[in-house]
Motif scaffolding. Sequence first.
Motif, PDB file in Angstrom:
ATOM      1  N   THR A 122      -6.742  -9.167  -2.057  1.00  0.00           N
ATOM      2  CA  THR A 122      -6.638  -7.795  -1.570  1.00  0.00           C
ATOM      3  C   THR A 122      -6.711  -7.686  -0.046  1.00  0.00           C
ATOM      4  O   THR A 122      -7.590  -8.257   0.594  1.00  0.00           O
ATOM      5  CB  THR A 122      -7.688  -6.898  -2.272  1.00  0.00           C
ATOM      6  N   ASN A 123      -5.732  -6.987   0.503  1.00  0.00           N
ATOM      7  CA  ASN A 123      -5.708  -6.629   1.926  1.00  0.00           C
ATOM      8  C   ASN A 123      -5.766  -5.123   2.102  1.00  0.00           C
ATOM      9  O   ASN A 123      -5.939  -4.631   3.195  1.00  0.00           O
ATOM     10  CB  ASN A 123      -4.382  -7.075   2.556  1.00  0.00           C
ATOM     11  N   ILE A 124      -5.502  -4.398   1.011  1.00  0.00           N
ATOM     12  CA  ILE A 124      -5.475  -2.929   1.099  1.00  0.00           C
ATOM     13  C   ILE A 124      -6.911  -2.439   0.912  1.00  0.00           C
ATOM     14  O   ILE A 124      -7.537  -2.766  -0.104  1.00  0.00           O
ATOM     15  CB  ILE A 124      -4.562  -2.325   0.002  1.00  0.00           C
TER      16      ILE A 124
ATOM     17  N   ASN B 164       1.663   7.340  -5.970  1.00  0.00           N
ATOM     18  CA  ASN B 164       1.442   6.007  -5.389  1.00  0.00           C
ATOM     19  C   ASN B 164       2.168   4.908  -6.165  1.00  0.00           C
ATOM     20  O   ASN B 164       2.716   3.982  -5.563  1.00  0.00           O
ATOM     21  CB  ASN B 164      -0.053   5.654  -5.353  1.00  0.00           C
TER      22      ASN B 164
ATOM     23  N   SER C 257      -4.649   1.477  -3.150  1.00  0.00           N
ATOM     24  CA  SER C 257      -5.125   0.146  -3.561  1.00  0.00           C
ATOM     25  C   SER C 257      -5.100   0.016  -5.083  1.00  0.00           C
ATOM     26  O   SER C 257      -4.606  -0.988  -5.635  1.00  0.00           O
ATOM     27  CB  SER C 257      -6.517  -0.058  -2.985  1.00  0.00           C
TER      28      SER C 257
ATOM     29  N   THR D 249       0.829   5.754   0.965  1.00  0.00           N
ATOM     30  CA  THR D 249       0.111   6.974   1.356  1.00  0.00           C
ATOM     31  C   THR D 249       0.731   8.125   0.576  1.00  0.00           C
ATOM     32  O   THR D 249       1.957   8.301   0.601  1.00  0.00           O
ATOM     33  CB  THR D 249       0.164   7.193   2.888  1.00  0.00           C
TER      34      THR D 249
ATOM     35  N   ILE E 161       1.215  -3.005   4.152  1.00  0.00           N
ATOM     36  CA  ILE E 161      -0.076  -3.691   3.940  1.00  0.00           C
ATOM     37  C   ILE E 161       0.018  -4.096   2.462  1.00  0.00           C
ATOM     38  O   ILE E 161       0.498  -3.282   1.654  1.00  0.00           O
ATOM     39  CB  ILE E 161      -1.295  -2.749   4.126  1.00  0.00           C
ATOM     40  N   TYR E 162      -0.432  -5.302   2.104  1.00  0.00           N
ATOM     41  CA  TYR E 162      -0.084  -5.778   0.750  1.00  0.00           C
ATOM     42  C   TYR E 162      -1.273  -6.369  -0.002  1.00  0.00           C
ATOM     43  O   TYR E 162      -2.118  -7.047   0.581  1.00  0.00           O
ATOM     44  CB  TYR E 162       0.988  -6.878   0.852  1.00  0.00           C
ATOM     45  N   ASN E 163      -1.282  -6.159  -1.290  1.00  0.00           N
ATOM     46  CA  ASN E 163      -2.110  -6.939  -2.208  1.00  0.00           C
ATOM     47  C   ASN E 163      -1.194  -7.917  -2.936  1.00  0.00           C
ATOM     48  O   ASN E 163      -0.009  -7.608  -3.165  1.00  0.00           O
ATOM     49  CB  ASN E 163      -2.772  -6.039  -3.257  1.00  0.00           C
TER      50      ASN E 163
ATOM     51  N   LEU F  33      -5.220   4.651   0.233  1.00  0.00           N
ATOM     52  CA  LEU F  33      -4.018   3.892   0.590  1.00  0.00           C
ATOM     53  C   LEU F  33      -3.399   3.187  -0.624  1.00  0.00           C
ATOM     54  O   LEU F  33      -2.727   2.157  -0.489  1.00  0.00           O
ATOM     55  CB  LEU F  33      -4.339   2.888   1.700  1.00  0.00           C
TER      56      LEU F  33
ATOM     57  N   SER G 118      -1.573  -0.283  -6.409  1.00  0.00           N
ATOM     58  CA  SER G 118      -0.938  -1.576  -6.130  1.00  0.00           C
ATOM     59  C   SER G 118      -1.406  -2.622  -7.132  1.00  0.00           C
ATOM     60  O   SER G 118      -0.634  -3.478  -7.556  1.00  0.00           O
ATOM     61  CB  SER G 118      -1.221  -2.028  -4.691  1.00  0.00           C
TER      62      SER G 118
ATOM     63  N   ALA H 226       0.862  -1.188   0.000  1.00  0.00           N
ATOM     64  CA  ALA H 226       0.000   0.000   0.000  1.00  0.00           C
ATOM     65  C   ALA H 226       0.896   1.234   0.000  1.00  0.00           C
ATOM     66  O   ALA H 226       2.116   1.134   0.171  1.00  0.00           O
ATOM     67  CB  ALA H 226      -0.859  -0.013   1.257  1.00  0.00           C
TER      68      ALA H 226
END
Length: 315
Positions: free
Chosen positions: A94-96, A142, A104, A11, A27-29, A102, A107, A9
């Motif tokens: 997906t976790n983001i 990003n 997403s 910011t 935090i990862y996808n 963030l 990513s 992720a």
Amino acid sequence: MKVSVRVPASTANLGPGFDCLAMALPIYNTITIEETVLPGSGVDINVISEDDAIDQMSIEHLSLNENSLIYKAVELLYNSIGQNPSELKITIHTNIPIASGLGSSASVVVGGLIAANELLGRPADEAALLSIAAEVEGHPDNITAAIVGGLVISSLEDDCTVVYRKLEWPNEWNITVCIPDYELATDISRSVLPKDIPICDAVFNAKRMAMFVQAIHTKDANLMKLALQDRLHQPYRIKLVPGLERIVEALKHEENVLGCVLSGAGPSILIISQKNNLDRIHSIVRDTWSGLNVKSIIKTLGVESLGAQVISNED
Ligand code: HSE
């Protein structure tokens, strides 16, 4: 062949750095692309949520067809070597949180591009991947953090190249990400921005950007407090983020807080602080949002220094 890529992720903006500053977060996808054997089966895109906080409705908002950003990115890569994508199965774990500010979408674009590049035998180098990803996203912040990791300053130049440099984040400064349980699509958050801004506001932000870089280099907390202010985007977006104004106001009185800014296009909020007043910061944010019936997830995280990583590559 099947390739999986893990992408962090990020910011963006960090106050004054609208569309040019971003930091990767842990935090990862994971994006997997697999060549399928059925000729003419096209490109099939699936999303699997690994975090209960990401509900099915958010996932359904993602376009999972040829209009999706990941498809566009993969198509541009294939086109750059005179091919078209077909017979591909793309799976996004997906976790983001989606539409939360963030990174997403960045990513997913980056993961798709890097996985497709592996499948094709790596025709694109880092510079080419950055250019394609920035073209698809429209801004480089990003995507650059997602590709190279760390805190980065980036610029999409007129010739479509992305120029970036990494900055060293002072480890003693805490990064707290506050994610409310409502979404804000980036295109809506960008639509409220004016086409032109007063010269005094441009000068204000130019000064803040210079202060930001110097504050990072010298770990100067007092300078960072000034640097984390913005007049290019946050004043226009504040009305789209219920609770932001109250949280900024409440945290002004906390001596260890260096700044409280919108994360990317929002609605998540980023708080930079020093020393150990994290419980108090968390409770101020949680209580302010719960007073507005907004649930939140609040995490204090480190910077992810690595960018996207190929985590498996099977023949
Ligand atoms: N710099 C971008 C913005 C980040 O603020 O709109 C969101 O993608």
